[in-house]
Design a protein around this motif. Structure first.
Motif, PDB file in Angstrom:
ATOM      1  N   TYR A  60       0.837  -1.200   0.000  1.00 47.11           N
ATOM      2  CA  TYR A  60       0.000   0.000   0.000  1.00 47.11           C
ATOM      3  C   TYR A  60       0.874   1.253   0.000  1.00 47.11           C
ATOM      4  O   TYR A  60       0.643   2.187  -0.770  1.00 47.11           O
ATOM      5  CB  TYR A  60      -0.919  -0.022   1.230  1.00 47.11           C
ATOM      6  CG  TYR A  60      -1.876   1.131   1.306  1.00 47.11           C
ATOM      7  CD1 TYR A  60      -3.092   1.087   0.635  1.00 47.11           C
ATOM      8  CD2 TYR A  60      -1.587   2.263   2.056  1.00 47.11           C
ATOM      9  CE1 TYR A  60      -3.990   2.136   0.706  1.00 47.11           C
ATOM     10  CE2 TYR A  60      -2.479   3.318   2.133  1.00 47.11           C
ATOM     11  CZ  TYR A  60      -3.678   3.245   1.461  1.00 47.11           C
ATOM     12  OH  TYR A  60      -4.566   4.304   1.528  1.00 47.11           O
ATOM     13  N   MET A  70      -7.138  -0.317  -4.008  1.00 47.05           N
ATOM     14  CA  MET A  70      -6.799   0.105  -2.644  1.00 47.05           C
ATOM     15  C   MET A  70      -7.623  -0.648  -1.603  1.00 47.05           C
ATOM     16  O   MET A  70      -7.139  -0.927  -0.504  1.00 47.05           O
ATOM     17  CB  MET A  70      -6.997   1.622  -2.475  1.00 47.05           C
ATOM     18  CG  MET A  70      -6.007   2.472  -3.253  1.00 47.05           C
ATOM     19  SD  MET A  70      -4.266   2.120  -2.863  1.00 47.05           S
ATOM     20  CE  MET A  70      -3.756   1.168  -4.298  1.00 47.05           C
ATOM     21  N   TYR A 112      -6.248  -3.528   0.295  1.00 46.61           N
ATOM     22  CA  TYR A 112      -5.362  -3.253   1.426  1.00 46.61           C
ATOM     23  C   TYR A 112      -6.096  -2.640   2.616  1.00 46.61           C
ATOM     24  O   TYR A 112      -5.613  -2.695   3.737  1.00 46.61           O
ATOM     25  CB  TYR A 112      -4.250  -2.284   0.994  1.00 46.61           C
ATOM     26  CG  TYR A 112      -3.481  -2.774  -0.199  1.00 46.61           C
ATOM     27  CD1 TYR A 112      -2.486  -3.741  -0.052  1.00 46.61           C
ATOM     28  CD2 TYR A 112      -3.757  -2.302  -1.475  1.00 46.61           C
ATOM     29  CE1 TYR A 112      -1.791  -4.215  -1.145  1.00 46.61           C
ATOM     30  CE2 TYR A 112      -3.062  -2.773  -2.581  1.00 46.61           C
ATOM     31  CZ  TYR A 112      -2.079  -3.726  -2.410  1.00 46.61           C
ATOM     32  OH  TYR A 112      -1.396  -4.206  -3.495  1.00 46.61           O
TER      33      TYR A 112
END
Length: 108
Positions: free
Chosen positions: A19, A83, A86
């Protein structure tokens, strides 16, 4: 205007490292979508798996307009999907809620 938001990452050191790597150089389309929405500065900090975002905006910024623009932008949707691999919601988040707006409780 300044807004502060929070979100958690999945508590996995390998995922957290990935990330952070993505955020060393975000995609140009994501940078453009942030700037075009009236966000003039954005910083993200991390402690453990908790994220803290500070957003500085101009007078044109609106959360509703940003959400509508993001929903209509395929590249932003691709980024958000990536995203979310994560990220995880805060314990008090409502279903579907990601970044949560924080309440200022003190200023010196």
């Amino acid at each position: 205007m300044r807004y502060c938001l929070a979100l958690d990452l999945k508590d996995d050191p390998a995922l957290i490292a990935e990330y952070e790597k993505y955020h060393e150089r975000i995609w140009p389309e994501i940078d453009a979508s942030i700037r075009e929405s009236g966000i003039t500065n954005m910083e993200i900090y991390r402690v453990g798996n908790r994220l803290f975002m500070i957003m500085e905006t101009d007078a044109t910024f609106s959360f509703d307009q940003k959400a509508a623009a993001d929903a209509a932008n395929p590249k932003v949707q691709e980024w958000e999907t990536l995203m979310w691999h994560y990220q995880q919601p805060l314990p008090m988040a409502k279903p579907g809620e990601k970044w949560m707006l924080m309440e200022k409780i003190f200023q010196l």
